[in-house]
Design an enzyme around this catalytic site. Structure first.
Site, PDB file in Angstrom:
ATOM      1  N   TYR A  38      -2.542 -10.479   4.043  1.00 38.94           N
ATOM      2  CA  TYR A  38      -2.599  -9.082   4.478  1.00 38.94           C
ATOM      3  C   TYR A  38      -4.055  -8.730   4.713  1.00 38.94           C
ATOM      4  CZ  TYR A  38      -1.851  -3.954   4.155  1.00 38.94           C
ATOM      5  OH  TYR A  38      -1.821  -2.601   4.388  1.00 38.94           O
ATOM      6  N   THR A  61       0.836  -1.205   0.000  1.00 34.54           N
ATOM      7  CA  THR A  61       0.000   0.000   0.000  1.00 34.54           C
ATOM      8  C   THR A  61       0.868   1.251   0.000  1.00 34.54           C
ATOM      9  OG1 THR A  61      -1.660  -1.185   1.283  1.00 34.54           O
ATOM     10  CG2 THR A  61      -1.837   1.210   1.229  1.00 34.54           C
ATOM     11  N   THR A  62       1.897   1.256   0.865  1.00 39.74           N
ATOM     12  CA  THR A  62       2.788   2.411   0.985  1.00 39.74           C
ATOM     13  C   THR A  62       3.581   2.636  -0.293  1.00 39.74           C
ATOM     14  OG1 THR A  62       2.978   1.808   3.320  1.00 39.74           O
ATOM     15  CG2 THR A  62       4.502   3.482   2.517  1.00 39.74           C
ATOM     16  N   LYS A  67      -0.123 -10.343   7.971  1.00 36.52           N
ATOM     17  CA  LYS A  67       0.039  -8.954   8.382  1.00 36.52           C
ATOM     18  C   LYS A  67      -1.343  -8.486   8.794  1.00 36.52           C
ATOM     19  CE  LYS A  67       0.978  -4.272   6.724  1.00 36.52           C
ATOM     20  NZ  LYS A  67       1.265  -3.403   5.556  1.00 36.52           N
ATOM     21  N   ARG A 108      -9.485  -0.820   4.107  1.00 37.52           N
ATOM     22  CA  ARG A 108      -9.223  -0.475   2.696  1.00 37.52           C
ATOM     23  C   ARG A 108      -9.942  -1.419   1.730  1.00 37.52           C
ATOM     24  NH1 ARG A 108      -4.908   3.030   0.848  1.00 37.52           N
ATOM     25  NH2 ARG A 108      -3.719   3.875   2.572  1.00 37.52           N
ATOM     26  N   ILE A 164       5.204  -4.892   9.888  1.00 36.11           N
ATOM     27  CA  ILE A 164       5.440  -4.350   8.550  1.00 36.11           C
ATOM     28  C   ILE A 164       5.084  -2.883   8.662  1.00 36.11           C
ATOM     29  CG2 ILE A 164       4.812  -4.409   6.113  1.00 36.11           C
ATOM     30  CD1 ILE A 164       4.420  -7.397   6.353  1.00 36.11           C
ATOM     31  N   TYR A 175     -12.828  -4.251  -3.155  1.00 30.62           N
ATOM     32  CA  TYR A 175     -13.992  -3.816  -3.928  1.00 30.62           C
ATOM     33  C   TYR A 175     -15.002  -4.935  -4.178  1.00 30.62           C
ATOM     34  CZ  TYR A 175     -17.121  -1.681  -7.267  1.00 30.62           C
ATOM     35  OH  TYR A 175     -18.254  -1.216  -7.884  1.00 30.62           O
TER      36      TYR A 175
END
Length: 301
Positions: A142, A53-54, A171, A147, A213, A116
Site C-alpha cells: 500500500y 485507513t478508512t 494499492k 500519509r 480499493i 513517520y
C-alpha cells in the site's frame, strides 16, 4: 484474485458504558460491521478490506484490530476475498498482526508503507520482505506517501515482486500515473495494480490496473462495481459515464481527512453511526452542508 471494486470498509463504533475517566467509551459495533459487509456483498463488491485507513486502524487497540478482522472473515464466509489491513511502522508489529490475520483465515494482507520513521528504499525492501517471509498468504503493498511520508519507488516494488512470491500487488495511492505505469512495466505480468484513489479508477484501469480499493464504495458499492465491470467488458462509454457520475460524490467524501466525510455520509444515510475516534473529529458545518448537497444531487438523500 484481487480485482473489481474492493471496499476499504469503515469500522462502525457505538458508545457504551463508562471509561476510567467517567465518560462514555466507544466500542466496535460488531453487528453494524456485519450489516455493512452484507450490504457490500449484496451490491457487488468483490472484496473487503477491514482495518485500513478508512477503518481507523490507527486508533484501534491490538485486540480490537484482531477482532475486526475476525468478524469480517466470519461474516464474509469466503464469498469474496478478505484483505486484512495489518501494516505498521514497526516491522515486528506488522508481522504479529499479519500472522494473526493468516491464522484467522484472511485471504491476503494489505501492508501500508511504514509511517513517520521514513525508511530508505532499502529499509522498505527489508521491511516488506521480512513480513512476506513470515506468512504464506498473499501480500498487497500500500503506497500512500501523502500519509506515510515515504514513497515506495517502482524499482523497489519490482524487486519485492521478483524476490517474494507472495507479494502479488500494490494499492497505488501516490496519484502519479507515470509511477503506476512504471510499476506495470517493471513488475511481472501477473502483478496486480489496484487504484488507491477513487477518482483515478478509470485511468488506472486504462494502464492495466485490475480494480480499486475504494472509499466511496462504502455508500455506492453498486456503481463502483459496475464501473469496473463495464471496463472489463469493453463498454468504455458506460465506464466513462459512471466515472463522471461518481466524481462530484468522490470530491465530497474527501472534503476533509478520510474517513471523516465518508463516515458522516454513512450516518446521514443510516448505514451506520457517524462516530469517530479522536483525533478524527466531526466535519465542519460548512463542509457537512457541501457533503449533504452532493448526496442529494446523487439521489442518495
Amino acid at each position: 484474485m484481487f480485482k473489481g471494486s474492493i471496499v476499504a470498509i469503515v469500522t462502525p463504533f457505538s458508545t457504551k458504558g463508562g471509561s476510567a475517566s467517567g465518560g462514555k467509551k466507544s466500542v466496535v459495533d460488531e453487528k453494524g460491521l456485519r450489516d455493512l459487509i452484507e450490504f457490500q456483498i449484496k451490491n457487488g463488491s468483490s472484496g473487503i478490506v477491514p482495518c485500513g485507513t478508512t477503518g481507523e486502524s490507527a486508533t484501534l487497540s491490538f485486540e480490537e484490530h484482531d477482532r475486526v478482522i475476525e468478524v469480517a472473515i466470519e461474516q464474509v464466509k469466503k464469498r469474496v476475498p478478505v484483505i486484512a489491513g495489518t501494516g505498521s511502522n514497526s516491522t515486528e508489529e506488522a508481522i504479529m498482526l499479519t500472522k494473526h490475520a493468516q491464522k484467522a483465515g484472511a485471504d491476503a494482507s494489505l501492508q501500508v508503507s511504514p509511517y513517520y520513521n521514513r525508511p530508505t528504499q532499502r529499509g522498505l525492501y527489508e521491511h516488506f520482505k521480512a513480513i512476506a517471509n513470515s506468512v504464506k498468504i498473499p501480500i498487497i503493498l500500500y503506497n500512500i506517501a501523502s500519509r506515510t511520508g515515504v514513497n515506495i519507488e517502482p524499482e523497489t516494488i519490482a524487486k519485492l515482486a521478483l524476490d517474494c512470491s507472495n507479494i502479488v500487488g500494490v494499492k497505488e495511492a501516490s496519484g502519479n500515473l507515470d509511477q503506476m505505469s512504471r510499476v506495470k512495466q517493471l513488475c511481472p505480468p501477473d502483478f496486480q495494480l489496484l487504484s488507491g484513489d477513487d477518482s483515478l479508477t478509470l485511468p488506472v484501469l486504462s494502464i492495466g490496473g485490475t480494480g480499486v480499493i475504494s472509499v466511496v464504495a462504502n455508500i455506492v458499492p453498486k456503481d463502483v462495481a459496475d464501473l469496473v465491470s463495464a471496463f472489463e467488458k469493453g463498454n468504455i462509454e458506460k465506464t466513462r459515464q459512471l466515472h463522471y457520475k461518481l466524481l462530484p460524490l468522490i470530491k465530497a467524501v474527501f472534503l476533509e481527512t478520510n474517513p471523516i466525510p465518508i463516515k458522516t455520509a454513512m450516518g446521514l444515510l443510516g448505514l451506520c453511526g457517524p462516530d469517530l475516534r479522536l483525533p478524527m473529529c466531526a466535519m465542519s458545518t460548512e463542509n457537512e452542508e457541501k457533503l449533504k448537497k452532493a448526496l442529494k444531487d446523487y439521489g442518495l438523500l
